[in-house]
Design a protein around this motif. Structure first.
Motif, PDB file in Angstrom:
ATOM      1  N   ILE A   1      48.819  25.480 -32.509  1.00  0.00           N
ATOM      2  CA  ILE A   1      47.822  25.085 -31.506  1.00  0.00           C
ATOM      3  C   ILE A   1      47.362  23.671 -31.848  1.00  0.00           C
ATOM      4  O   ILE A   1      46.824  23.434 -32.932  1.00  0.00           O
ATOM      5  N   ASN A   2      47.608  22.750 -30.941  1.00  0.00           N
ATOM      6  CA  ASN A   2      47.264  21.348 -31.215  1.00  0.00           C
ATOM      7  C   ASN A   2      45.833  21.034 -30.786  1.00  0.00           C
ATOM      8  O   ASN A   2      45.211  21.806 -30.045  1.00  0.00           O
ATOM      9  N   ASP A   3      45.348  19.886 -31.237  1.00  0.00           N
ATOM     10  CA  ASP A   3      43.988  19.454 -30.886  1.00  0.00           C
ATOM     11  C   ASP A   3      43.809  19.460 -29.374  1.00  0.00           C
ATOM     12  O   ASP A   3      44.654  18.957 -28.642  1.00  0.00           O
ATOM     13  N   GLY A   4      42.721  20.025 -28.934  1.00  0.00           N
ATOM     14  CA  GLY A   4      42.392  19.991 -27.510  1.00  0.00           C
ATOM     15  C   GLY A   4      43.061  21.074 -26.684  1.00  0.00           C
ATOM     16  O   GLY A   4      42.754  21.228 -25.503  1.00  0.00           O
ATOM     17  N   GLU A   5      43.933  21.859 -27.288  1.00  0.00           N
ATOM     18  CA  GLU A   5      44.649  22.895 -26.538  1.00  0.00           C
ATOM     19  C   GLU A   5      43.917  24.232 -26.582  1.00  0.00           C
ATOM     20  O   GLU A   5      43.288  24.579 -27.577  1.00  0.00           O
ATOM     21  N   THR A   6      44.051  24.968 -25.505  1.00  0.00           N
ATOM     22  CA  THR A   6      43.564  26.348 -25.503  1.00  0.00           C
ATOM     23  C   THR A   6      44.742  27.273 -25.211  1.00  0.00           C
ATOM     24  O   THR A   6      45.492  27.044 -24.259  1.00  0.00           O
ATOM     25  N   HIS A   7      44.889  28.272 -26.042  1.00  0.00           N
ATOM     26  CA  HIS A   7      45.962  29.253 -25.854  1.00  0.00           C
ATOM     27  C   HIS A   7      45.351  30.619 -25.559  1.00  0.00           C
ATOM     28  O   HIS A   7      44.282  30.930 -26.071  1.00  0.00           O
ATOM     29  N   VAL A   8      46.055  31.388 -24.741  1.00  0.00           N
ATOM     30  CA  VAL A   8      45.601  32.765 -24.556  1.00  0.00           C
ATOM     31  C   VAL A   8      46.638  33.710 -25.149  1.00  0.00           C
ATOM     32  O   VAL A   8      47.839  33.420 -25.157  1.00  0.00           O
ATOM     33  N   LEU A   9      46.114  34.835 -25.635  1.00  0.00           N
ATOM     34  CA  LEU A   9      46.962  35.842 -26.271  1.00  0.00           C
ATOM     35  C   LEU A   9      46.788  37.133 -25.489  1.00  0.00           C
ATOM     36  O   LEU A   9      45.671  37.611 -25.305  1.00  0.00           O
ATOM     37  N   MET A  10      47.928  37.650 -25.016  1.00  0.00           N
ATOM     38  CA  MET A  10      47.882  38.905 -24.263  1.00  0.00           C
ATOM     39  C   MET A  10      48.737  39.939 -24.990  1.00  0.00           C
ATOM     40  O   MET A  10      49.443  39.609 -25.940  1.00  0.00           O
ATOM     41  N   GLY A  11      48.685  41.152 -24.499  1.00  0.00           N
ATOM     42  CA  GLY A  11      49.492  42.186 -25.144  1.00  0.00           C
ATOM     43  C   GLY A  11      48.807  43.523 -25.068  1.00  0.00           C
ATOM     44  O   GLY A  11      47.587  43.597 -24.921  1.00  0.00           O
ATOM     45  N   PRO A  12      49.597  44.593 -25.159  1.00  0.00           N
ATOM     46  CA  PRO A  12      49.023  45.939 -25.031  1.00  0.00           C
ATOM     47  C   PRO A  12      48.049  46.269 -26.166  1.00  0.00           C
ATOM     48  O   PRO A  12      48.052  45.613 -27.200  1.00  0.00           O
ATOM     49  N   ASN A  13      47.242  47.300 -25.958  1.00  0.00           N
ATOM     50  CA  ASN A  13      46.315  47.768 -26.984  1.00  0.00           C
ATOM     51  C   ASN A  13      47.067  48.116 -28.259  1.00  0.00           C
ATOM     52  O   ASN A  13      48.131  48.716 -28.202  1.00  0.00           O
ATOM     53  N   GLY A  14      46.494  47.736 -29.351  1.00  0.00           N
ATOM     54  CA  GLY A  14      47.085  48.112 -30.632  1.00  0.00           C
ATOM     55  C   GLY A  14      48.264  47.253 -31.044  1.00  0.00           C
ATOM     56  O   GLY A  14      48.926  47.549 -32.044  1.00  0.00           O
ATOM     57  N   SER A  15      48.525  46.177 -30.315  1.00  0.00           N
ATOM     58  CA  SER A  15      49.700  45.373 -30.654  1.00  0.00           C
ATOM     59  C   SER A  15      49.434  44.419 -31.824  1.00  0.00           C
ATOM     60  O   SER A  15      50.375  43.881 -32.401  1.00  0.00           O
ATOM     61  N   GLY A  16      48.164  44.188 -32.134  1.00  0.00           N
ATOM     62  CA  GLY A  16      47.863  43.347 -33.303  1.00  0.00           C
ATOM     63  C   GLY A  16      47.141  42.050 -32.974  1.00  0.00           C
ATOM     64  O   GLY A  16      47.012  41.173 -33.831  1.00  0.00           O
ATOM     65  N   LYS A  17      46.628  41.925 -31.765  1.00  0.00           N
ATOM     66  CA  LYS A  17      45.955  40.690 -31.359  1.00  0.00           C
ATOM     67  C   LYS A  17      44.690  40.446 -32.193  1.00  0.00           C
ATOM     68  O   LYS A  17      44.508  39.355 -32.739  1.00  0.00           O
ATOM     69  N   SER A  18      43.843  41.460 -32.235  1.00  0.00           N
ATOM     70  CA  SER A  18      42.606  41.297 -33.020  1.00  0.00           C
ATOM     71  C   SER A  18      42.951  41.051 -34.486  1.00  0.00           C
ATOM     72  O   SER A  18      42.295  40.252 -35.166  1.00  0.00           O
ATOM     73  N   THR A  19      43.974  41.737 -34.965  1.00  0.00           N
ATOM     74  CA  THR A  19      44.390  41.561 -36.357  1.00  0.00           C
ATOM     75  C   THR A  19      44.716  40.088 -36.632  1.00  0.00           C
ATOM     76  O   THR A  19      44.327  39.546 -37.677  1.00  0.00           O
ATOM     77  N   LEU A  20      45.373  39.452 -35.698  1.00  0.00           N
ATOM     78  CA  LEU A  20      45.717  38.039 -35.899  1.00  0.00           C
ATOM     79  C   LEU A  20      44.444  37.196 -36.021  1.00  0.00           C
ATOM     80  O   LEU A  20      44.308  36.373 -36.935  1.00  0.00           O
TER      81      LEU A  20
END
Ligand SMILES: Nc1ncnc2c1ncn2[C@@H]1O[C@H](COP(=O)(O)OP(=O)(O)O)[C@@H](O)[C@H]1O
Ligand SMILES: [Mg+2]
Lengths: 243, 369
Positions: free
Chosen positions: A24-43
């Motif tokens: 993720i570079n300066d000034g960028e916004t990324h979104v993270l999607m994915g099913p429940n339990g896939s590990g998003k919060s973990t990241l």
């Protein structure tokens, strides 16, 4: 700003993230999607440095610095901040008192920020105690306003928020990310987990990623990814196998 | 009786500071009356409020015939060896505070008990809020920091009249060689309110007490204890409420921390009449291996009583510490902030100056977590 290389993370005996790469570079916004339990919060929790999340391989670089085993508070001091999906309740700790502690010596405009988040009535309440879903999220944004992170992570900022407050959440997070500034001047970056994509109506995101079973399966334009998921579900992302 | 505070000023500054921490306000700015007893010597009895009297107990017994009925009444003289010891003193020491009928004292009366040199200090206090009166008492008890041994035996009898309100806030600041045996009881008449607060943040050898309130119709009692047991401290604390009158209610709240010492937190509420309510809440935090032993008892005798208790003992939750760290607080700051929150018991009906005094006593020990 943030670079993640081949990150493998274990919770207890179980590996939850199986080699994540992300930049993720300066000034960028990324979104993270994915099913429940896939590990998003973990990241996100791993980037923040929470103890339960054990990095077994790979590393996290923040502005070129390896922060993989840095304590949480030092990461916060470097400018990493997080809006939690389910923050803990702390009995006896008033939201206002926490905000003052977060502000440190700097006396920011806490009452003003609180007013802007419709949270003036909560400064004397125990943090998160009896807060509704939307109130928790507003309190989280309020804390980030005072904290002023350079890298903003948000874990499902829209979930549990009613329609009336969703634009407030969206616009406030956009301000945290300096979306009112021109891209060349913008320094703040973000990583936002979303299920619904509502947040995309307020925050122009630059990239989208889909996490499935602890791996990022797909990168691309966030709106396009969202449309595919809406129409065909996550199995399409699985089929995509970009990586 | 001599009323002479000069002796206070002859104390070393550190000792003056220890007393100030227990709520002694020498300036009297936020006090309406004052009593100061050093060992067995009464140094000060003074009161500026209309309708409120502060008297040495011997003087009070002489002045009012009816005082005899309040002397060794709520507390029985043969209750145990400590009461018997106090009862056999030829010249009883201690203070009597009377808020006469209908008097509403805005500022609290302070009672300061200081154990400087003698091995035993005996105190017998009587606090009276007559019908419709409002009285706030703050008692600060401290010992000289260098005292090598000593016992403090303190009797306090509380009488809360009809529609009266009496609050008692007791802040202890002993040292590791002192043993303390307060014996107190309250008789609360119809619609009366009795609020008792106890704060002990400093090391002490032993404190043992189990104050009781007997409640008449629609009367209310609330006991709150905020304590830290340091290594070598043994705190056996309890409070009891007997819901004798219809519509009476009681709440017993404890926040206990152990840093290697022992806290035994007893609570007892008896519901013997209809339309009564009682609740016991004990929360303990173990910072260093020690003992926090909660013994809540609820004793219901009739269908119309509602009694409950909740007790929880554990360590600080890791996710709470990490949450605060993610906001930039160091681990130590996060821990101290959570502990401070844990100890934060807001007491309804307590005047702000007293709530501030309690907060200050807790804050003063913050470095010592
Ligand atoms: N504290 C935990 N202990 C055990 N398993 C956990 C814990 N937190 C998350 N997990 C597991 O890790 C996996 C990923 O969870 P999470 O990152 O919360 O997913 P997401 O945010 O994508 O819904 C899930 O299978 C979840 O059950
Ligand atoms: Mg999640």
């Amino acid at each position: 700003m943030l670079k993640i290389e081949n990150l493998k993370v274990r919770i207890g005996d179980r590996e939850v993230l199986h080699g994540i790469d992300l930049q993720i570079n300066d000034g960028e916004t990324h979104v993270l999607m994915g099913p429940n339990g896939s590990g998003k919060s973990t990241l996100l929790m791993t980037i923040m440095g929470f103890g339960n999340y054990q990095v077994t391989e790979g590393r996290i670089l923040y502005n070129g610095k390896d922060i993989t085993s840095m304590p949480i508070d030092e990461r916060a001091k470097l400018g990493i901040g997080m809006l939690f999906q389910r923050p803990p309740t702390i009995s006896g700790l008033k939201l206002g008192k926490l905000l003052s502690a977060v502000a440190g010596g700097k006396t920011g405009d806490i009452p003003g920020y609180a007013r802007s988040m419709n949270m003036e009535g909560f400064l004397e309440r125990d943090i998160n105690k009896g807060f509704s879903g939307g109130e928790i999220k507003r309190s989280e944004v309020l804390q980030l306003m005072v904290q002023r992170p350079d890298f903003v992570m948000a874990d499902e900022p829209e979930s549990g928020v009613d329609l009336e407050n969703i634009s407030l959440m969206g616009n406030s997070i956009a301000r945290l990310l300096q979306k009112d500034m021109h891209i060349v001047n913008r320094q703040k970056s973000g990583l936002i987990i979303t299920h619904t994509g509502y947040i995309l109506n307020y925050i122009e995101a630059d990239f989208g990623h889909v996490m499935i079973d602890g791996m990022i399966r797909c990168h691309g334009n966030p709106r396009e990814i969202l449309n595919v998921i809406k129409e065909k579900g996550y199995k399409e992302c699985l089929a995509c196998q970009q990586i | 009786m001599p009323a002479d505070m000069n002796e206070f000023y002859t104390l070393p500054e550190t000792e003056q500071e220890r007393l100030t921490q227990t709520g002694l306000d020498v300036s009297m700015e936020n006090r309406c009356g004052s009593f100061f007893q050093m060992d067995q010597k009464i140094l000060q009895t003074t009161c500026s409020a209309q309708g409120v009297e502060v008297l040495a107990i011997e003087d009070a017994l002489e002045k009012y015939d009816w005082m005899a009925d309040r002397y060794w009444n709520a507390v029985k003289r043969d209750k145990d060896k400590y009461t018997k010891f106090v009862a056999k003193q030829e010249h009883p020491k201690g203070v009597v505070v009377i808020a006469h009928k209908g008097t509403r004292a805005v500022f609290p009366v302070q009672a300061c008990l200081y154990l400087s040199a003698e091995p035993v200090q005996t105190v017998h206090n009587i606090m009276i809020a007559e019908e419709g009166a409002e009285l706030h008492v703050i008692s600060g008890c401290a010992s000289a920091s260098g005292a090598k041994r000593g016992s403090h035996l303190g009797i306090t009898e509380f009488y809360v009249g009809k529609n009266a309100r009496l609050t008692s806030t007791m802040i202890h600041n002993w040292n590791p060689h002192i043993s303390v045996y307060p014996r107190s009881a309250a008789i609360v008449e119809e619609n009366g309110v009795f609020i008792s607060n106890y704060v002990c943040m400093h090391p002490v050898a032993r404190v043992q007490m189990n104050p009781e309130a007997i409640l008449a119709e629609n009367a209310t009692a609330r006991f709150s204890s905020i304590v830290i047991a340091h290594e070598g401290s043994h705190l056996d604390l309890g409070s009891r409420a007997v819901l004798q009158g219809k519509g009476s209610s009681a709440e017993l709240v404890t926040r206990a921390i152990t840093k290697g010492g022992t806290v035994i937190s007893r609570g007892y509420i008896a519901g013997v009449t209809d339309e009564t309510r009682g609740h016991i809440e004990c929360r303990g935090l173990i910072l260093t291996d020690g003992t926090i032993h909660a013994i809540p008892e609820i004793d219901g005798r009739v269908t119309g009583t509602e009694l409950s208790h909740e007790a929880a003992v554990g360590k600080i939750a890791r996710d709470e510490i990490e949450y605060l760290m993610s906001r930039g607080l160091s681990e130590e700051e996060a821990t101290a902030t959570i502990i401070r929150g844990f100890l934060d018991v807001k007491i309804e009906g307590l005047p702000p100056v007293l709530q501030k005094q309690i907060d200050a006593a807790i804050d003063a020990s913050e470095a010592g977590y």
